[in-house]
Design a protein around this motif. Structure first.
Motif, PDB file in Angstrom:
ATOM      1  N   CYS A   1       0.850  -1.186   0.000  1.00 14.27           N
ATOM      2  CA  CYS A   1       0.000   0.000   0.000  1.00 14.27           C
ATOM      3  C   CYS A   1       0.889   1.240   0.000  1.00 14.27           C
ATOM      4  CB  CYS A   1      -0.909  -0.004   1.228  1.00 14.27           C
ATOM      5  SG  CYS A   1      -1.791   1.544   1.455  1.00 14.27           S
TER       6      CYS A   1
ATOM      7  N   GLU B   1       0.265   4.084   0.999  1.00 14.97           N
ATOM      8  CA  GLU B   1      -0.017   4.943   2.159  1.00 14.97           C
ATOM      9  C   GLU B   1       0.570   4.384   3.457  1.00 14.97           C
ATOM     10  OE1 GLU B   1      -1.748   7.679   1.293  1.00 14.97           O
ATOM     11  OE2 GLU B   1      -1.578   8.562   3.287  1.00 14.97           O
ATOM     12  N   CYS B   2       0.278   3.115   3.748  1.00 16.32           N
ATOM     13  CA  CYS B   2       0.707   2.562   5.034  1.00 16.32           C
ATOM     14  C   CYS B   2       1.774   1.475   4.883  1.00 16.32           C
ATOM     15  CB  CYS B   2      -0.492   2.025   5.817  1.00 16.32           C
ATOM     16  SG  CYS B   2      -1.310   0.645   4.995  1.00 16.32           S
TER      17      CYS B   2
ATOM     18  N   CYS C   1      -7.256  -0.230   0.291  1.00 12.10           N
ATOM     19  CA  CYS C   1      -6.404  -0.851   1.295  1.00 12.10           C
ATOM     20  C   CYS C   1      -7.262  -1.204   2.513  1.00 12.10           C
ATOM     21  CB  CYS C   1      -5.294   0.115   1.694  1.00 12.10           C
ATOM     22  SG  CYS C   1      -4.329  -0.493   3.087  1.00 12.10           S
TER      23      CYS C   1
ATOM     24  N   HIS D   1      -6.302  -1.796   5.415  1.00 12.61           N
ATOM     25  CA  HIS D   1      -5.703  -1.291   6.656  1.00 12.61           C
ATOM     26  C   HIS D   1      -5.972   0.196   6.860  1.00 12.61           C
ATOM     27  CE1 HIS D   1      -3.710  -5.139   6.717  1.00 12.61           C
ATOM     28  NE2 HIS D   1      -3.254  -4.905   5.510  1.00 12.61           N
ATOM     29  N   CYS D   2      -5.698   0.991   5.843  1.00 12.46           N
ATOM     30  CA  CYS D   2      -5.850   2.437   6.010  1.00 12.46           C
ATOM     31  C   CYS D   2      -6.998   3.018   5.179  1.00 12.46           C
ATOM     32  CB  CYS D   2      -4.549   3.157   5.670  1.00 12.46           C
ATOM     33  SG  CYS D   2      -4.091   3.011   3.936  1.00 12.46           S
TER      34      CYS D   2
END
Ligand SMILES: [Zn+2]
Length: 110
Positions: free
Chosen positions: A6, A8-9, A20, A22-23
């Motif tokens: 990802c 971002e994270c 994603c 997760h985020c």
């Protein structure tokens, strides 16, 4: 299917994921699949076809009414036209529900 990171994270996510997990970052926009496209075009095509059927049915009914000689023939033509239109509208509504539902079901999901 493979794993990508990802942006971002930096956690590993499936490359087929639109978001994603997760985020919540959107990785790619959901696209209508091939079946979704087919059903969407089926929905449009069906409506065009029904509209065309309605118009051609109307001009045909007008011709039939104009050539009717007796009152009985005129009444018969009127009944036939009425039933024909009810049938067209019934098929139209039913077909719209079916093709519309298929188009909605195959809509891209996030
Ligand atoms: Zn993420």
């Amino acid at each position: 299917m493979s794993l990508i990171k990802c942006p971002e994270c930096n956690k590993e996510i499936s490359d087929s994921a639109f978001k994603c997990p997760h985020c919540g970052k959107v990785i790619k926009k959901a696209k209508r699949g091939i079946m979704g496209k087919i059903f969407l075009w089926l929905f449009y095509g069906f409506n065009i076809l029904m509209l065309w059927w309605m118009i051609s049915g109307m001009s045909g009914a007008a011709k039939e009414a104009a050539t009717a000689v007796s009152e009985a023939e005129k009444a018969g033509a009127a009944i036939g036209t009425g039933l024909g239109f009810m049938m067209i509208i019934f098929i139209w509504v039913l077909g719209d529900i079916i093709t519309g539902l298929l188009a909605i079901m195959t809509r891209p999901k996030n």
